[in-house]
Design a protein around this motif. Sequence first.
Motif, PDB file in Angstrom:
ATOM      1  N   ASP A  86      15.117  60.493  23.056  1.00 35.99           N
ATOM      2  CA  ASP A  86      14.531  60.461  24.390  1.00 35.99           C
ATOM      3  C   ASP A  86      15.532  59.871  25.370  1.00 35.99           C
ATOM      4  OD1 ASP A  86      14.546  57.775  24.100  1.00 35.99           O
ATOM      5  OD2 ASP A  86      12.406  57.600  23.712  1.00 35.99           O
ATOM      6  N   THR A  87      15.109  59.782  26.617  1.00 31.88           N
ATOM      7  CA  THR A  87      16.003  59.364  27.687  1.00 31.88           C
ATOM      8  C   THR A  87      16.657  58.017  27.406  1.00 31.88           C
ATOM      9  OG1 THR A  87      14.308  60.358  29.043  1.00 31.88           O
ATOM     10  CG2 THR A  87      16.118  59.297  30.188  1.00 31.88           C
ATOM     11  N   ASP A  88      15.861  57.131  26.824  1.00 32.94           N
ATOM     12  CA  ASP A  88      16.354  55.801  26.542  1.00 32.94           C
ATOM     13  C   ASP A  88      17.546  55.830  25.586  1.00 32.94           C
ATOM     14  OD1 ASP A  88      14.974  53.243  27.400  1.00 32.94           O
ATOM     15  OD2 ASP A  88      15.640  52.781  25.350  1.00 32.94           O
ATOM     16  N   ASP A  89      17.394  56.601  24.527  1.00 34.26           N
ATOM     17  CA  ASP A  89      18.477  56.731  23.554  1.00 34.26           C
ATOM     18  C   ASP A  89      19.706  57.372  24.196  1.00 34.26           C
ATOM     19  OD1 ASP A  89      17.055  55.695  21.361  1.00 34.26           O
ATOM     20  OD2 ASP A  89      16.037  57.605  21.084  1.00 34.26           O
ATOM     21  N   GLN A  90      19.459  58.368  25.022  1.00 30.24           N
ATOM     22  CA  GLN A  90      20.578  59.051  25.690  1.00 30.24           C
ATOM     23  C   GLN A  90      21.399  58.079  26.509  1.00 30.24           C
ATOM     24  OE1 GLN A  90      19.632  62.657  28.004  1.00 30.24           O
ATOM     25  NE2 GLN A  90      17.669  62.653  26.959  1.00 30.24           N
ATOM     26  N   VAL A  91      20.697  57.253  27.260  1.00 23.05           N
ATOM     27  CA  VAL A  91      21.398  56.316  28.129  1.00 23.05           C
ATOM     28  C   VAL A  91      22.182  55.304  27.301  1.00 23.05           C
ATOM     29  CG1 VAL A  91      21.088  54.518  29.853  1.00 23.05           C
ATOM     30  CG2 VAL A  91      19.794  56.625  30.025  1.00 23.05           C
ATOM     31  N   ARG A  92      21.591  54.856  26.219  1.00 17.63           N
ATOM     32  CA  ARG A  92      22.307  53.872  25.385  1.00 17.63           C
ATOM     33  C   ARG A  92      23.562  54.483  24.778  1.00 17.63           C
ATOM     34  NH1 ARG A  92      19.278  51.212  21.062  1.00 17.63           N
ATOM     35  NH2 ARG A  92      17.890  53.002  21.072  1.00 17.63           N
ATOM     36  N   LEU A  93      23.444  55.741  24.380  1.00 19.48           N
ATOM     37  CA  LEU A  93      24.607  56.440  23.847  1.00 19.48           C
ATOM     38  C   LEU A  93      25.699  56.558  24.915  1.00 19.48           C
ATOM     39  CD1 LEU A  93      25.317  57.664  21.202  1.00 19.48           C
ATOM     40  CD2 LEU A  93      24.337  59.829  21.934  1.00 19.48           C
ATOM     41  N   CYS A  94      25.298  56.906  26.112  1.00 21.76           N
ATOM     42  CA  CYS A  94      26.253  57.020  27.216  1.00 21.76           C
ATOM     43  C   CYS A  94      26.935  55.689  27.480  1.00 21.76           C
ATOM     44  CB  CYS A  94      25.539  57.489  28.484  1.00 21.76           C
ATOM     45  SG  CYS A  94      25.082  59.229  28.425  1.00 21.76           S
ATOM     46  N   LYS A  95      26.167  54.641  27.370  1.00 20.28           N
ATOM     47  CA  LYS A  95      26.732  53.313  27.603  1.00 20.28           C
ATOM     48  C   LYS A  95      27.844  53.034  26.598  1.00 20.28           C
ATOM     49  CE  LYS A  95      25.180  48.580  28.305  1.00 20.28           C
ATOM     50  NZ  LYS A  95      24.035  47.666  28.185  1.00 20.28           N
ATOM     51  N   GLN A  96      27.582  53.360  25.356  1.00 19.57           N
ATOM     52  CA  GLN A  96      28.599  53.144  24.324  1.00 19.57           C
ATOM     53  C   GLN A  96      29.856  53.955  24.607  1.00 19.57           C
ATOM     54  OE1 GLN A  96      26.855  53.935  20.476  1.00 19.57           O
ATOM     55  NE2 GLN A  96      25.190  52.473  20.853  1.00 19.57           N
ATOM     56  N   ILE A  97      29.652  55.175  25.048  1.00 18.63           N
ATOM     57  CA  ILE A  97      30.807  56.028  25.323  1.00 18.63           C
ATOM     58  C   ILE A  97      31.628  55.465  26.484  1.00 18.63           C
ATOM     59  CG2 ILE A  97      31.502  58.311  26.156  1.00 18.63           C
ATOM     60  CD1 ILE A  97      29.044  59.393  24.575  1.00 18.63           C
ATOM     61  N   ILE A  98      30.935  55.025  27.510  1.00 25.38           N
ATOM     62  CA  ILE A  98      31.618  54.473  28.671  1.00 25.38           C
ATOM     63  C   ILE A  98      32.424  53.242  28.288  1.00 25.38           C
ATOM     64  CG2 ILE A  98      31.187  53.226  30.833  1.00 25.38           C
ATOM     65  CD1 ILE A  98      28.977  55.316  31.365  1.00 25.38           C
ATOM     66  N   GLN A  99      31.834  52.423  27.422  1.00 29.46           N
ATOM     67  CA  GLN A  99      32.556  51.252  26.947  1.00 29.46           C
ATOM     68  C   GLN A  99      33.793  51.665  26.158  1.00 29.46           C
ATOM     69  OE1 GLN A  99      29.514  49.083  24.933  1.00 29.46           O
ATOM     70  NE2 GLN A  99      28.952  47.903  26.771  1.00 29.46           N
ATOM     71  N   ALA A 100      33.595  52.599  25.244  1.00 27.01           N
ATOM     72  CA  ALA A 100      34.696  53.023  24.393  1.00 27.01           C
ATOM     73  C   ALA A 100      35.829  53.640  25.202  1.00 27.01           C
ATOM     74  CB  ALA A 100      34.183  54.025  23.364  1.00 27.01           C
ATOM     75  N   GLU A 101      35.502  54.282  26.306  1.00 30.53           N
ATOM     76  CA  GLU A 101      36.511  54.956  27.124  1.00 30.53           C
ATOM     77  C   GLU A 101      37.097  54.049  28.193  1.00 30.53           C
ATOM     78  OE1 GLU A 101      37.697  58.414  26.871  1.00 30.53           O
ATOM     79  OE2 GLU A 101      36.957  57.713  24.927  1.00 30.53           O
ATOM     80  N   ILE A 133      35.746  52.764  30.820  1.00 35.15           N
ATOM     81  CA  ILE A 133      35.358  53.126  32.175  1.00 35.15           C
ATOM     82  C   ILE A 133      34.535  51.981  32.741  1.00 35.15           C
ATOM     83  CG2 ILE A 133      33.985  54.752  33.529  1.00 35.15           C
ATOM     84  CD1 ILE A 133      34.661  56.834  31.300  1.00 35.15           C
ATOM     85  N   ASP A 134      34.706  51.697  34.022  1.00 35.42           N
ATOM     86  CA  ASP A 134      33.962  50.612  34.650  1.00 35.42           C
ATOM     87  C   ASP A 134      32.484  51.008  34.765  1.00 35.42           C
ATOM     88  OD1 ASP A 134      32.879  48.640  36.130  1.00 35.42           O
ATOM     89  OD2 ASP A 134      33.948  49.124  37.986  1.00 35.42           O
ATOM     90  N   PRO A 135      31.624  50.333  33.994  1.00 33.44           N
ATOM     91  CA  PRO A 135      30.219  50.739  33.953  1.00 33.44           C
ATOM     92  C   PRO A 135      29.453  50.431  35.247  1.00 33.44           C
ATOM     93  CG  PRO A 135      30.533  48.775  32.646  1.00 33.44           C
ATOM     94  CD  PRO A 135      31.880  49.149  33.184  1.00 33.44           C
ATOM     95  N   LYS A 136      30.110  49.684  36.137  1.00 35.58           N
ATOM     96  CA  LYS A 136      29.428  49.413  37.402  1.00 35.58           C
ATOM     97  C   LYS A 136      29.648  50.559  38.375  1.00 35.58           C
ATOM     98  CE  LYS A 136      28.628  44.597  37.387  1.00 35.58           C
ATOM     99  NZ  LYS A 136      29.347  43.326  37.438  1.00 35.58           N
ATOM    100  N   ARG A 137      30.860  51.024  38.371  1.00 33.52           N
ATOM    101  CA  ARG A 137      31.168  52.146  39.253  1.00 33.52           C
ATOM    102  C   ARG A 137      30.509  53.426  38.729  1.00 33.52           C
ATOM    103  NH1 ARG A 137      31.534  55.285  42.168  1.00 33.52           N
ATOM    104  NH2 ARG A 137      33.135  56.350  43.397  1.00 33.52           N
ATOM    105  N   TRP A 138      30.565  53.579  37.407  1.00 36.00           N
ATOM    106  CA  TRP A 138      30.014  54.792  36.781  1.00 36.00           C
ATOM    107  C   TRP A 138      28.956  54.372  35.771  1.00 36.00           C
ATOM    108  CZ3 TRP A 138      31.736  58.718  39.477  1.00 36.00           C
ATOM    109  CH2 TRP A 138      32.989  58.617  40.106  1.00 36.00           C
ATOM    110  N   THR A 139      27.736  54.449  36.182  1.00 37.45           N
ATOM    111  CA  THR A 139      26.686  53.919  35.316  1.00 37.45           C
ATOM    112  C   THR A 139      26.336  54.897  34.191  1.00 37.45           C
ATOM    113  OG1 THR A 139      24.882  54.902  36.578  1.00 37.45           O
ATOM    114  CG2 THR A 139      25.652  52.756  37.300  1.00 37.45           C
ATOM    115  N   PRO A 140      25.923  54.342  33.046  1.00 39.47           N
ATOM    116  CA  PRO A 140      25.485  55.171  31.919  1.00 39.47           C
ATOM    117  C   PRO A 140      24.384  56.142  32.348  1.00 39.47           C
ATOM    118  CG  PRO A 140      25.586  52.879  31.273  1.00 39.47           C
ATOM    119  CD  PRO A 140      25.875  52.915  32.737  1.00 39.47           C
TER     120      PRO A 140
END
Length: 776
Positions: A137-152, A154-161
């Motif tokens: 669901d959406t929640d899982d998707q966002v958490r996955l995106c967060k992990q990817i952003i961290q791994a890459e 990328i500034d999670p404030k400028r580009w939010t999960p």
Amino acid sequence: MSSNPNRLSISQMAAARPPAAAGEATYLSGLNPEQREAVLHTDGPLLVLAGAGTGKTRVLTTRLAHIIATKKAWPSQTLTVTFTNKAAREMRERALKLIGPDGEGLRWLGTFHSISAQILRQHAELVGLKSSFTILDTDDQVRLCKQIIQAENIDPKRWTPRFLASLIDGWKNRALTPDRVPSEDAHMFADGKGIKCYEIYQNRLKVLNACDFGDLLVHNITLFRENPDVLKDYHARFKYILVDEYQDTNVAQYLWLRMLAQGNHNICCVGDDDQSIYGWRGAEVDNILRFEKDFAGAKVIRLERNYRSTRHILAAASSVISHNRSRLGKTLFVGDDSDADLVDAEKVKVRGLWDGEAESRLIADDIESWVRAGGKHDDCAVLARASWQMRAFEERFIMLGIPYRVIGGPRFFERAEIRDAMAYLRLIRSPDDDLAFERVVNEPKRGVGNTTLAKLQAYARADGRSLYTLTPMVLQTDEIKGGAKRGLTVFIDQLNMWRDKYANGLPHTELAEVILEESGYTDMLQKDRSPQAQTRLDNLKELVRSMGEFDTLAGFLEHVELVMDASSGGAGEDQVQILTLHGAKGLEWPMVFLPGWEEEVFPSRRSLDESGLKGLEEERRLAYVGITRARARAYISFVANRQIYGRWQSVMPSRFVDELPHEHVDAMSETGFSGLPGGEEAFSGTMEDLGARSSYDSPGWKRLQENASRTPSRPPGEAGPLAATSGGTSAFKTGSRVFHDKFGYGKVAFSEGNKLTVDFDKTGRKKVIATFVTAA
DNA sequence: TAAACGATTCTTTTT
DNA sequence: GAATCGTTTA
């Protein structure tokens, strides 16, 4: 009103039908010529443009019945797609009443998502998944995106999960796999890293053996594209395709339909471009405009006779929607102008109030007089733009003892405790579900904090294996020590134990109970003194109960992932309904309240900011949907002052108010500011009768009244109103006895925050605010 | 590691 | 105004 044959309910029709009808089928009686044509024109592509209240669902269900009754196809050879689960349920019920037990074979009637999931489970391997795949669901998707952003990095404030997730969603809505995303789209995220993130995301999903909602459709399309023989099977299977709410389909859904319809071209889409309100979710009104072009030889039928609303309501709705530029253009007219009730009705009322409290008070009063005059609560609905607006009405209704029901709202399966329990169950089914693992490894607390989890994730990623497989290996080493090590060991051992038990035949409901008990989850909640803890425990009980309705764990999980809908209890009671405009589509009531018609609120500011004119037109369609929900009476209101984000703001009446036709509207204002062009003289009424009551409604009077009922009911030594409102220590447990000044003694049926549902000995079930009762 | 505090952002709408 | 997020503190 009942003189009109179109008002016959389906059950009446079914009752009137002779057994084993011969000759002219009785299900056709009472259809108007256009409706009848839409039912009988079974072969070849057909687009039915059906305005609000013109009998759209009836056409669709009758058509289905007709196809089956004439043996053009078996129920299992028809594909009927809806947009929401609610619509699917209703469609099934209504169709079954027409068809009778033959209809049991309607296994291909459902939402786009549930049907494409069914298909995908059959052929999962062909797109690189196992058929047991999880649906995120959406929640899982966002958490996955967060992990990817961290791994890459990328500034999670400028580009939010969240933004990345919605970007990916948008691509999937357009059926774009990473290799097909146009390169100019790349710049939309983190200096061109968007597509790369999308790729990583998809790879992660494959490893997790998971899909998100968008994937269900996209994988179907890939499957059909790359496996013509599979598609051919479905062509043979689906002789007739019926599509509800066609205006809400996105590109992926459109492509999916088009591929399936290539077989025998018997596709019938029903829709209304004026009711397209899901653009923010990728819906393409263009789909409806392109229909004739894409389906050669398509026939188009317009349904414009409205059997639902009075002429004033239709005029109001038509006038508002006429301000939209991009539309196919339909004109609604009163379907039966011999019906005096529809023609000589009262005008639409527009009312300006001082603030939101005055608004909810007025609406509650209107409902009370309606009921006093013999109406039912059930006849009334309050339709809000956004769910935060509903609370004011809930509070007012509770205070007055008006029974109500909030439809939609925070949903059962989205609650944290339910998602936690689900995560445990997911781990039993598929231990490699890392997202579930992460969710519950430290819930309840096992001393496994972020640092430990980060370590595990680093190993897992380097190794390409799941957290569950990898953790025992890490535990062999000294990498993790102390409390974290002990916690993880227990967690893994317990998981294995539960899996064994389940494999050895422990029923899934008992498994759930065992897990909640042994993991310490129930304990954690029982020790929790916060007001929500009891509700949460009750929710978990309800979860276990609802699991009982399914034969297997897999069946249950599939249902939850897709339907996210607890079997709706409590329906059929006499209650006012409070819901969003989106939630109201397809429904109708004699008396409809449309509050909050103010600029920034409705049209929503965000919608305008994000989508400009397109957004505005969609908001206007929402207004159109709202007005056309009303059969007899529509009450539109706006206020001068409203609390937004907790701050008081003075607000302007919505531009939609200006767009209402004067000759069909009665307007009045408490504030002297109408929002209608022409100023005061535009008003045909005053708020005098309201003013007369206002001495009872001053803030001071209200406070006096509240204190009067609260003070004597508080036991000595208990905290005062301050603590009661801010601390929320007053939670009453389910089953406890309470006393209420007005309703007397009763037993708590369930509690939710500061709201209680109590079965009173004398007056029956009521909702009350917790501070108004004491323990008895 | 977890609890406690303060800052921030935020809300459409749903499969 | 609330809920979430991130930082600090025990």
